[in-house]
Design an enzyme around this catalytic site. Sequence first.
Site, PDB file in Angstrom:
ATOM      1  N   GLY A   9       0.829  -1.360  -0.491  1.00 23.05           N
ATOM      2  CA  GLY A   9      -0.206   0.197   0.187  1.00 23.05           C
ATOM      3  C   GLY A   9       0.897   1.233  -0.364  1.00 23.05           C
ATOM      4  N   ARG A  13      -1.782   6.447   2.293  1.00 26.19           N
ATOM      5  CA  ARG A  13      -1.615   7.825   3.444  1.00 26.19           C
ATOM      6  C   ARG A  13      -0.865   7.094   4.280  1.00 26.19           C
ATOM      7  NH1 ARG A  13      -7.204   9.483   1.747  1.00 26.19           N
ATOM      8  NH2 ARG A  13      -7.921   7.391   2.512  1.00 26.19           N
ATOM      9  N   GLY A  98      -2.303  -3.872   9.015  1.00 24.62           N
ATOM     10  CA  GLY A  98      -3.055  -2.441  10.245  1.00 24.62           C
ATOM     11  C   GLY A  98      -4.226  -2.183   9.155  1.00 24.62           C
ATOM     12  N   THR A  99      -4.727  -2.890   7.931  1.00 24.91           N
ATOM     13  CA  THR A  99      -5.273  -2.392   7.202  1.00 24.91           C
ATOM     14  C   THR A  99      -6.877  -3.432   8.220  1.00 24.91           C
ATOM     15  OG1 THR A  99      -4.532  -3.262   5.428  1.00 24.91           O
ATOM     16  CG2 THR A  99      -6.615  -3.465   5.230  1.00 24.91           C
ATOM     17  N   ASN A 124      -5.407  -0.780  15.125  1.00 25.10           N
ATOM     18  CA  ASN A 124      -4.703   0.625  15.235  1.00 25.10           C
ATOM     19  C   ASN A 124      -3.467   0.228  16.269  1.00 25.10           C
ATOM     20  OD1 ASN A 124      -4.343   3.151  16.945  1.00 25.10           O
ATOM     21  ND2 ASN A 124      -6.429   3.976  15.849  1.00 25.10           N
ATOM     22  N   HIS A 155     -13.182  10.665  11.281  1.00 24.58           N
ATOM     23  CA  HIS A 155     -12.682  10.504   9.764  1.00 24.58           C
ATOM     24  C   HIS A 155     -12.693  11.167   9.253  1.00 24.58           C
ATOM     25  CE1 HIS A 155     -11.526   6.702  12.238  1.00 24.58           C
ATOM     26  NE2 HIS A 155     -10.051   6.802  12.355  1.00 24.58           N
ATOM     27  N   LYS A 159     -12.208   8.070   4.161  1.00 24.64           N
ATOM     28  CA  LYS A 159     -11.923   6.577   4.530  1.00 24.64           C
ATOM     29  C   LYS A 159     -12.311   5.724   4.644  1.00 24.64           C
ATOM     30  CE  LYS A 159     -11.992   4.028   9.190  1.00 24.64           C
ATOM     31  NZ  LYS A 159     -10.461   3.103   8.864  1.00 24.64           N
TER      32      LYS A 159
HETATM   33  P1  NAD Z   1      -5.209   4.705   0.971  1.00 24.65           P
HETATM   34  O1  NAD Z   1      -6.242   4.567   0.087  1.00 24.65           O
HETATM   35  O2  NAD Z   1      -4.591   5.830   1.590  1.00 24.65           O
HETATM   36  O3  NAD Z   1      -4.477   3.828   1.024  1.00 24.65           O
HETATM   37  C1  NAD Z   1      -3.872   2.296   0.248  1.00 24.65           C
HETATM   38  C2  NAD Z   1      -3.321   1.968  -0.776  1.00 24.65           C
HETATM   39  O4  NAD Z   1      -3.554   0.952  -0.393  1.00 24.65           O
HETATM   40  C3  NAD Z   1      -3.197   2.442  -2.219  1.00 24.65           C
HETATM   41  O5  NAD Z   1      -2.627   3.203  -2.199  1.00 24.65           O
HETATM   42  C4  NAD Z   1      -3.686   1.378  -3.155  1.00 24.65           C
HETATM   43  O6  NAD Z   1      -4.038   1.969  -4.275  1.00 24.65           O
HETATM   44  C5  NAD Z   1      -2.905   0.353  -2.177  1.00 24.65           C
HETATM   45  N1  NAD Z   1      -3.599  -1.077  -2.708  1.00 24.65           N
HETATM   46  C6  NAD Z   1      -4.626  -1.695  -3.235  1.00 24.65           C
HETATM   47  N2  NAD Z   1      -5.206  -3.005  -3.571  1.00 24.65           N
HETATM   48  C7  NAD Z   1      -3.697  -3.138  -2.624  1.00 24.65           C
HETATM   49  C8  NAD Z   1      -3.011  -4.512  -3.342  1.00 24.65           C
HETATM   50  N3  NAD Z   1      -3.508  -5.123  -3.748  1.00 24.65           N
HETATM   51  N4  NAD Z   1      -1.573  -4.519  -2.655  1.00 24.65           N
HETATM   52  C9  NAD Z   1      -0.957  -3.468  -2.262  1.00 24.65           C
HETATM   53  N5  NAD Z   1      -1.816  -2.075  -1.914  1.00 24.65           N
HETATM   54  C10 NAD Z   1      -2.669  -1.973  -2.571  1.00 24.65           C
HETATM   55  O7  NAD Z   1      -5.675   4.300   2.616  1.00 24.65           O
HETATM   56  P2  NAD Z   1      -4.945   4.104   4.001  1.00 24.65           P
HETATM   57  O8  NAD Z   1      -5.577   5.684   4.626  1.00 24.65           O
HETATM   58  O9  NAD Z   1      -3.449   4.799   3.893  1.00 24.65           O
HETATM   59  O10 NAD Z   1      -5.177   3.322   4.566  1.00 24.65           O
HETATM   60  C11 NAD Z   1      -5.035   2.191   4.438  1.00 24.65           C
HETATM   61  C12 NAD Z   1      -5.667   0.871   5.548  1.00 24.65           C
HETATM   62  O11 NAD Z   1      -4.995   1.677   6.434  1.00 24.65           O
HETATM   63  C13 NAD Z   1      -7.045   1.092   5.483  1.00 24.65           C
HETATM   64  O12 NAD Z   1      -7.614  -0.103   5.705  1.00 24.65           O
HETATM   65  C14 NAD Z   1      -7.779   1.917   7.160  1.00 24.65           C
HETATM   66  O13 NAD Z   1      -8.532   2.101   7.371  1.00 24.65           O
HETATM   67  C15 NAD Z   1      -5.858   1.349   8.022  1.00 24.65           C
HETATM   68  N6  NAD Z   1      -5.049   2.005   8.956  1.00 24.65           N
HETATM   69  C16 NAD Z   1      -4.508   1.386   9.982  1.00 24.65           C
HETATM   70  C17 NAD Z   1      -4.195   2.283  11.165  1.00 24.65           C
HETATM   71  C18 NAD Z   1      -3.879   1.442  12.085  1.00 24.65           C
HETATM   72  O14 NAD Z   1      -3.094   2.354  12.665  1.00 24.65           O
HETATM   73  N7  NAD Z   1      -3.866   0.206  12.063  1.00 24.65           N
HETATM   74  C19 NAD Z   1      -4.084   3.664   9.954  1.00 24.65           C
HETATM   75  C20 NAD Z   1      -4.707   4.342   9.318  1.00 24.65           C
HETATM   76  C21 NAD Z   1      -5.265   3.596   8.433  1.00 24.65           C
END
Ligand code: NAD
Length: 266
Positions: A9, A13, A98-99, A124, A155, A159
Site C-alpha cells: 500500500g 496515506r 493495519g488494514t 490501531n 475520520h 476513509k
Molecule cells: P489509502 O487508500 O490512502 O491507501 C491504500 C493504498 O493501498 C492505496 O495506495 C492503494 O492503491 C493500495 N492498494 C490497493 N490494493 C492493493 C493491493 N492489492 N496490494 C498493495 N496495495 C494495494 O488508505 P490509508 O489511509 O493509507 O489506509 C490503508 C488501510 O490502513 C485502511 O484499511 C485503514 O483503515 C488502515 N489504517 C490503519 C491504521 C492503524 O493504525 N492500524 C491507521 C490508519 C489507517
Amino acid sequence: MSVRIAVSGAAGRMGRRTIELAMADPEVRVVAAVESRGHPWVGKHLADVARVAGSEVCVGDRLSPEDRVQVIVDFSTPEGAVERARDAANLGAALVTGTTGLSAEQLDELGEISGRIPMLRAANFSIGVNMLLKLAREAAEALGEAFEVEIVEVHHHGKADAPSGTALAIAEAVAEARGRSLEKNAVYGRKGRVGPRKPAEIGIHAVRMGDVVGEHTVYFAAAGERLMLGHVAASRDAFASGALRAAKWICGKPAGTYSMSDVLKS
Ligand code: NAD
C-alpha cells in the site's frame, strides 16, 4: 542488523508515511514496496515517486524472494492484506497489518495463515489508542450496567470502511468486559422510530469529514453524569511509528497471532 521490511500500500496515506519514517530509522531497511496491479507507481523508483532520497527500491505489484523480506508491513485494502499474508507464507516472512474492514472469510484466511507465520494485526498502532482500549475495558467492567455505552469515531472523508476498525475494537472490548455478544448488542447509528434505547446496546457512530486523521470517544452515561474517554490522532506518525515498532518486535518470533498489547508489554 536492520530488519528488512516491505511496505504494502506504498502509495497510500499510511504507506507513504511508513516509508518516510522507515527511511529515517537505522533499525529498519525498506527493501521492497508493493502497490496494486496497474497502479501508476508500479515500475517506478521509490526515490522518484515517494520523494525519499537514498532508496533504490522499485515499486512492484508482488514480492520476490530476491528481496529477502523479513517483515511485510501492510496498510492497503482487505484484498491487499490477504495477498500479503499469502506472500508472507510463501516467502517465510512475518506480517504486520493495519488494514481494516476485512470480511469474516478474509479474517479466517489470515487466521489460518498465522498458523504458519508470525502475524500481528492491529486496527490501531498508536500507543494512546491501545491505552484507550484498556481503559474502556476497565471502565465498562467497573461502572457496570447502569452506565450506557456509546462510541463515536471521526475520520477524513477518504476513509473506505465504517465504522472504523478501532471503534469496533473498543466495542468488542466493552462487550467482552460485560460478558455480552457484540453482534447481538451493537447498534450502528440510529434513524427513524427506533424507540427507547435498550440498556445493553452498544451504540457505534461514524462521522466522516475533511482531513481528520482519527478521533475516538467512548461515552459512559448514567442518570445525572457522563464519563468520556477519548483519543485524538493529530498525525499519521503515531500509527506508522507503531507499525515499525511492531515490525522490529515481531522479526524472529515463532508463528502465531500477536497483538499490539504484546508489543507494548515488552
Ligand atoms: P489509502 O487508500 O490512502 O491507501 C491504500 C493504498 O493501498 C492505496 O495506495 C492503494 O492503491 C493500495 N492498494 C490497493 N490494493 C492493493 C493491493 N492489492 N496490494 C498493495 N496495495 C494495494 O488508505 P490509508 O489511509 O493509507 O489506509 C490503508 C488501510 O490502513 C485502511 O484499511 C485503514 O483503515 C488502515 N489504517 C490503519 C491504521 C492503524 O493504525 N492500524 C491507521 C490508519 C489507517
